[in-house]
Design a protein around this motif. Structure first.
Motif, PDB file in Angstrom:
ATOM      1  N   ASN B 300     -39.349 -21.861   8.769  1.00 24.17           N
ATOM      2  CA  ASN B 300     -38.206 -22.487   8.091  1.00 24.17           C
ATOM      3  C   ASN B 300     -36.879 -22.084   8.736  1.00 24.17           C
ATOM      4  N   LEU B 301     -36.919 -21.247   9.761  1.00 19.32           N
ATOM      5  CA  LEU B 301     -35.688 -20.822  10.429  1.00 19.32           C
ATOM      6  C   LEU B 301     -35.182 -21.960  11.322  1.00 19.32           C
ATOM      7  N   GLU B 302     -33.916 -22.269  11.154  1.00 20.44           N
ATOM      8  CA  GLU B 302     -33.326 -23.369  11.894  1.00 20.44           C
ATOM      9  C   GLU B 302     -33.520 -23.185  13.401  1.00 20.44           C
ATOM     10  N   GLU B 427     -36.777  -9.933   1.122  1.00 22.72           N
ATOM     11  CA  GLU B 427     -36.302 -11.231   1.634  1.00 22.72           C
ATOM     12  C   GLU B 427     -37.373 -11.935   2.459  1.00 22.72           C
ATOM     13  N   THR B 432     -36.522 -15.970   1.992  1.00 26.41           N
ATOM     14  CA  THR B 432     -35.090 -16.291   1.967  1.00 26.41           C
ATOM     15  C   THR B 432     -34.385 -15.761   3.205  1.00 26.41           C
ATOM     16  N   LYS B 434     -32.842 -15.403   6.721  1.00 26.86           N
ATOM     17  CA  LYS B 434     -32.384 -16.413   7.677  1.00 26.86           C
ATOM     18  C   LYS B 434     -32.180 -15.765   9.040  1.00 26.86           C
TER      19      LYS B 434
END
Lengths: 309, 541
Positions: B300-302, B427, B432, B434
């Motif tokens: 999910n990390l950009e 995290e 969550t 990032k």
């Protein structure tokens, strides 16, 4: 006098609540879930997290947990560690060791510090005075862990005079080296205080009078000078004793003394929150009590000091 | 996974095979054969984090004690191979239904017999409640039929045939099942355990080479064991007992080692790493351990998603890290650059044979090229962040790693410190975070299946990247069912080829054990799991 002690004890109550609240909130409100730490790099299943949160009451709101904890403490129950040990038992086991270590350190300070201070004071400006000033300055300027490591390396490992760490049961002989290190820290103050106090006392009329009536130095120095110089020194030592029994964490860690400071250090490493909070709370209470005792001691040592209502 | 003494600290240090040999060499070669010594071996230790109950012990201190007090069905030798301990045979025709036969006439140290029930009841109990730290073994590590996180009584499909025989049914074929059975959670329990688990956790009764001495466990100070005469298995005690001494710091233990007040330590403190070989000479130990270090980017990390751009960027990052220089400079050559997703001490290690394994090679030009290709798909902006916990001594290598990435790719890259381990893991767990984050694995049992299954199979517990690849999952399942270790490793290494293409984690380096022993003991050897093999240590009085 009695009223004074009662008043001081009453003042201790808000200190107790304030400090437990602060410690509790600091430890419990740090971000992250302590349950996850128990699994290392592995990620536990949500069912496991939930079950453990319930087991350690981590799922209750903060204030509920604080009041639950306070209730336990007021009933004399300091809780259990994650390993299932009672914190009461841990403290009962570790406190006597720390107490003995502190006592030994204070005795060493008293004997060496007062002796050196006395000689320096009597021979003000002499070689002994200057050398002792220099040495105590050197020791006091060193951080405790440097002093401890150096002492352990030289006397424990290289010369083999002492065991480098404290063995099972913490026998007195093993406590000597750590006690010397601890004593070194406050030694400079004891020496200086004694020295200044001796110089001041020596200039009093009653000292000249004592010499005048033909008393020997052997009588005047211990009875007239030293005794009257001891008031500030004693209170300083008492205060230091208070600091020492609430944990010489660093020194106890280096010499592996099975005392309170060591236990606290291990608990922090393990992240054992119930244990950390309980130990620190007890230390706060002990410190408050010791300080009250010191204040009372002033009046006992010097009857001229009076406590007003 | 086993949690090392400082849970958050990275494993240790690895070096060349030559040093492994020198580390294992002992002064006298008289192992076993009735030449047992009588001295009590002092072992540096820390207070266990949990009661001494096999189902609830997942850290090294409690584990070491239990390992010497209990005999599981199998045990591990120093090189990571296994052999029978309490079991006589563990066999299966289909790798799903296993028949376990125990050696006859075994007893616990309280005199009660070790029977099929001792194992079956212990396992059912361990799988019964999610608040037991090792419950996951019956669900995630080895899928037992009937194992769920909800737990409950007697959920596992275990059947007692007679006093020395029982059967186990697994959820899927698993040829390497016996390899896992040396772990703590599979130890048998005597009946007295179920009467009072709390009392047992304070004074366990086992069936292994040692039993608790009369002094037993003096909390905060020591735990002492004496040889268990009733033990007839292959791990017979060669010394007069073990005395585990509690140390608050590794430094204190090391100081005691130098003056022979403690005989065996399993970790050299960081500040003595530069001098310990001079201090200890032949008695210094440095050998590879089954620890794998990496960092992970969740999908999910950009810019690092499950698509062409993500693949290119992951490969670019891997090529951008100069692992050799970082292990050399930061770890003083005491770790070795990773070449695959497993460990050199685990059977089957053969990265050269795996297609795509050159993605681990430092190649800044290639890295830049791949990064530019990714930019063509979707331009990069921002900063590459690598998260770590500041309480674990990670800052140095994280800074070196992000600098390497920064210099190779010409992008901004920084370390992202979290105050403590639990903060970081929370995290990661909540998905969550990032940023990329440090990850690692210490093998629970000596099989590639342990790490590959736990970290990269779709939906498995510690799959922090949320990696999911059908081909990898299929190969992993096939590997599990392969009848021999060689065949299994061949398939697993093919599966690793898929990991090299996708890079769900970026492998960094392998850990090592740096340790040592006193002048008073001989025959000190450290196993694949970094633990000293204590029952073999000899010490004269």
């Amino acid at each position: 006098m009695l009223w004074y002690i009662v008043r001081r004890l009453l003042q201790g109550i808000p200190v107790f609540f304030g400090s437990t609240f602060i410690i509790f909130s600091m430890v419990f409100l740090t971000p992250g879930n302590p349950v996850l730490r128990m699994f290392g790099d592995r990620t536990p299943a949500p069912e496991q997290v939930a079950a453990l949160e319930e087991k350690f009451h981590l799922n209750e709101p903060f204030l509920t947990r604080y009041f639950l904890y306070l209730g336990d403490i007021l009933q004399g129950n300091l809780g259990t560690t994650y390993a299932g040990q009672s914190v009461n038992e841990i403290l009962a086991r570790t406190f006597p060791t720390t107490l003995r270590l502190a006592l030994l350190a204070v005795i060493i300070q008293l004997v060496i510090g007062v002796l050196v201070g006395l000689i320096s004071g009597l021979r003000k400006g002499g070689i002994f005075d200057n050398v002792s000033l220099l040495v105590t300055l050197l020791i006091i300027s060193m951080p405790v862990f440097v002093l401890a490591f150096v002492a352990q390396w030289i006397f424990g490992i290289q010369l083999g005079w002492f065991r480098p760490t404290v063995g099972a049961g913490a026998p007195w002989s093993d406590l000597i080296l750590p006690a010397i290190v601890l004593a070194g820290l406050n030694m400079a103050y004891v020496v200086r205080l004694t020295r200044a106090s001796v110089i001041e006392t020596s200039q009093n009329d009653f000292v000249r009078m004592a010499y005048g009536k033909g008393l020997s130095r052997g009588r005047v120095i211990p009875v007239h000078i030293l005794r009257n110089s001891m008031i500030p020194v004693t209170t300083n030592l008492a205060a230091d004793f208070g600091i020492l029994i609430v944990g010489a964490t660093v020194t106890e860690g280096i010499f592996n003394v099975p005392g309170v400071g060591n236990e606290l250090f291990k608990a922090i490493n393990r992240g054992d929150t119930p244990e950390i909070v309980s130990i620190v709370t007890i230390l706060v209470i002990v410190y408050v009590l010791v300080n009250i005792a010191i204040d009372v001691l002033y009046g006992v040592l010097d009857p001229r000091i009076r406590y007003v209502k | 996974m086993r949690i090392s003494r400082i849970a958050a600290a990275a494993g240790g240090v690895v070096i060349a095979a030559a040093l492994v040999l020198s580390g294992c060499a002992s002064d006298s070669g008289d192992t076993g054969g009735g030449s047992a010594s009588t001295g009590v071996v002092n072992v540096a230790w820390g207070e266990p984090e949990n009661p001494l109950i096999p189902a609830n012990t997942n850290e090294v201190n409690g584990g070491q004690v239990l390992n010497n007090m209990f005999a599981g069905l199998v045990y591990y030798k120093a090189d990571g191979s296994w052999d029978y301990d309490a079991a006589e045979s563990i066999e299966s025709d289909d790798y799903i239904t296993w028949t376990v036969k125990l050696k006859a006439d075994q007893t616990f140290s309280d005199g009660t017999p070790v029977t099929s029930d001792s194992f079956v009841k212990a396992w059912q109990w361990a799988a019964s409640n999610p608040d037991l730290l090792n419950q996951w073994w019956f669900i995630d590590a080895i899928a037992f039929k009937g194992g769920t996180y909800d737990g409950g009584e007697n959920t596992l499909d275990l059947t007692v045939v007679d006093d020395t025989t029982f059967t186990v049914v697994l959820d899927q074929p698993r040829a390497d099942f016996p390899v896992a059975l040396g772990y703590t959670v599979f130890f048998p329990l005597p009946d007295s355990f179920f009467d009072d688990p709390d009392a047992f956790g304070d004074a366990p009764i086992g069936n292994g080479p040692y039993k608790l001495s009369d002094e037993g466990w003096v909390h905060g100070e020591s735990l002492s064991l004496v040889p268990n005469d009733g033990y007839t298995g292959p791990r017979k005690a060669q010394n007069g007992g073990l005395n585990f001494k509690v140390y608050a710091t590794q430094d204190a233990a090391y100081a005691d080692l130098l003056s022979d007040n403690v005989d065996v330590i399993d970790t050299v403190p960081t500040n003595a790493l530069a001098t310990f070989k001079d201090d200890l000479g032949d008695r210094a130990v440095e050998q590879a351990s089954a620890v794998f270090q990496s960092f992970t980017m969740n999908y999910n990390l950009e810019h690092f998603g499950d698509n062409e751009e993500g693949k290119l960027r992951r490969a670019a990052i891997s090529h951008a890290i100069d692992r050799a220089e970082i292990t050399d400079v930061i770890f003083q050559g005491t770790r070795t650059p990773a070449e695959d997703f497993t460990s050199p001490v685990i059977a089957g290690f053969d990265p050269a044979s795996i297609e795509g394994s050159d993605v681990m090679k430092y190649d800044p030009a290639m890295a830049k090229d791949l990064w530019a290709q990714a930019d063509a798909i979707s331009p990069w902006s921002g900063t590459f962040q690598l998260a770590y916990n500041a309480d674990g001594g990670h800052q140095e290598w994280v800074d070196a790693t992000v600098n390497s990435i920064k210099n190779s790719l010409g992008i901004d890259a920084v370390g992202l410190p979290y105050p403590d381990f639990k903060g970081l893991r929370t995290e990661v767990n909540d998905r969550t975070i990032k940023a990329a984050f440090r990850t690692g694995w210490q093998f629970d049992f000596p099989s590639q299946a342990n790490i590959l299954g736990a970290l990269y199979v779709t939906g498995s517990g510690s799959n922090d990247a949320d990696y999911s690849n059908e081909n990898f999952d299929k190969l992993f399942r096939e590997g599990l069912a392969a009848p021999t270790q060689e065949e299994q490793s061949k398939i697993f290494n093919e599966a690793q080829g898929q990991l090299f293409t996708d890079l769900p984690a970026i492998p960094l380096w392998y850990g090592a054990v740096t340790a040592g022993y006193s002048t008073l003991v001989d025959n000190v050897e450290y196993g694949w799991d970094s633990w000293p093999i204590l029952y073999n240590v000899t010490k004269s009085e």
